[in-house]
Design an enzyme around this catalytic site. Sequence first.
Site, PDB file in Angstrom:
ATOM      1  N   TRP A 101      -7.519   2.028 -13.685  1.00  0.00           N
ATOM      2  CA  TRP A 101      -8.131   1.783 -12.379  1.00  0.00           C
ATOM      3  C   TRP A 101      -9.161   2.848 -12.031  1.00  0.00           C
ATOM      4  O   TRP A 101     -10.213   2.544 -11.447  1.00  0.00           O
ATOM      5  CB  TRP A 101      -7.055   1.648 -11.302  1.00  0.00           C
ATOM      6  CG  TRP A 101      -6.130   0.515 -11.627  1.00  0.00           C
ATOM      7  CD1 TRP A 101      -4.811   0.586 -11.948  1.00  0.00           C
ATOM      8  CD2 TRP A 101      -6.487  -0.871 -11.743  1.00  0.00           C
ATOM      9  NE1 TRP A 101      -4.320  -0.656 -12.248  1.00  0.00           N
ATOM     10  CE2 TRP A 101      -5.318  -1.575 -12.136  1.00  0.00           C
ATOM     11  CE3 TRP A 101      -7.673  -1.592 -11.566  1.00  0.00           C
ATOM     12  CZ2 TRP A 101      -5.304  -2.952 -12.340  1.00  0.00           C
ATOM     13  CZ3 TRP A 101      -7.658  -2.969 -11.764  1.00  0.00           C
ATOM     14  CH2 TRP A 101      -6.495  -3.636 -12.145  1.00  0.00           C
ATOM     15  N   ASP A 171      -7.241   6.686  -4.450  1.00  0.00           N
ATOM     16  CA  ASP A 171      -6.628   5.364  -4.479  1.00  0.00           C
ATOM     17  C   ASP A 171      -5.128   5.600  -4.644  1.00  0.00           C
ATOM     18  O   ASP A 171      -4.683   6.134  -5.662  1.00  0.00           O
ATOM     19  CB  ASP A 171      -7.198   4.575  -5.667  1.00  0.00           C
ATOM     20  CG  ASP A 171      -6.502   3.239  -5.915  1.00  0.00           C
ATOM     21  OD1 ASP A 171      -5.506   2.936  -5.229  1.00  0.00           O
ATOM     22  OD2 ASP A 171      -6.950   2.496  -6.811  1.00  0.00           O
ATOM     23  N   LYS A 195       2.148  -3.365  -3.604  1.00  0.00           N
ATOM     24  CA  LYS A 195       3.119  -2.697  -4.460  1.00  0.00           C
ATOM     25  C   LYS A 195       4.266  -2.107  -3.644  1.00  0.00           C
ATOM     26  O   LYS A 195       5.419  -2.190  -4.038  1.00  0.00           O
ATOM     27  CB  LYS A 195       2.423  -1.598  -5.272  1.00  0.00           C
ATOM     28  CG  LYS A 195       1.310  -2.161  -6.164  1.00  0.00           C
ATOM     29  CD  LYS A 195       0.453  -1.085  -6.745  1.00  0.00           C
ATOM     30  CE  LYS A 195      -0.725  -1.654  -7.516  1.00  0.00           C
ATOM     31  NZ  LYS A 195      -0.335  -2.464  -8.675  1.00  0.00           N
TER      32      LYS A 195
END
Length: 360
Positions: A101, A171, A195
Amino acid sequence: MARVYNFSAGPAVLPEEVLKEAAEEMLDYKGCGMSVMEMSHRSKAFQQIIDEAEQDIRDLMNIPDNYKVLFLQGGASQQFAAVPMNLKKNGKAAYIVTGQWAKKAAAEAEKYLEVQRVASSADKTFSYIPDCSDLDIDDDVDYVYICENNTIYGTKYHTLPNTKGHTLVADVSSCFLSEPVDVEKYGVIYGGVQKNIGPAGVVIAIVREDLIPEEVDDTVPTMLAWKTQADADSLYNTPPCYGIYICGKVFKWIKKMGGLDAMKKHNEEKAQILYDFLDNSKLFKGTVAKEDRSLMNVPFVTGNEELDAKFVAEAKAAGLENLKGHRTVGGMRASIYNAMPIEGVKALVEFMEKFEKENM
């Protein structure tokens, strides 16, 4: 059918208590005769939902008054572009690449500014966090970017990078609200909620007010300018109303559980059970450097692809779902987010012990 133990990396397990509450309110939210799914985002009822949600996350994270809380859409991946678009001044940013990511975020940012990759752990399949205590960061970078918990690879920054005074952007999609956080160490904290906090479709961005530009480049889409949503209190357009409502319920659940200190203790206990087993197992082994292990995502392998596949299939039959590892790592991965009960981790370890005896 009984509920399974869901080890999915996301969308992931939610607190059963929250799901039951939402089910009870599905047809009639607090006597208004309609579901939150059907409710106008301009209604008093929804205004109360989003106001309470914002206040609860502020309470949980001790978010200072000079930070805006934005409830956004587009996934964390959309912020890969929004971050450079909003923070671009000198046209240069530093990225630390510790997984898929962060790698994608850096590639996206390159469309808008010059990207310096100041550290990476790609040399060992992202199985560790590089030393970030003295990075070679240019003086004129606009920000330093990290993905704080790497969902795929199971690593976590336990010490934030030394940014040499530059704005830190993180993030935090897969470690959001899993432990206490000092918000003031960051300029921007953002993450998809699917999540640890709620259903897919909501992104929460916590942005220091002085970093929200009054004006952005004409090429920046209106919806990607943070000021658009900050000025409208996240209600510029129709937000993901039902997702925000569920997030709000999860915030209240975390408060009821004792807040982020209690969450961290709960998560450490769960992770310890699984890591202790992996460290002593003759068949299974973890893939992450011990000092960089995540409390949220635990990848492990047997070293034999056929045996890995057999394990995943038999675990599924035993009610332990979504244990297959990401294709870039292989093997297995157990995501043990806030809502995963300790009983689920114990059931997994018991099954692993049984599988080990049968397959050694």
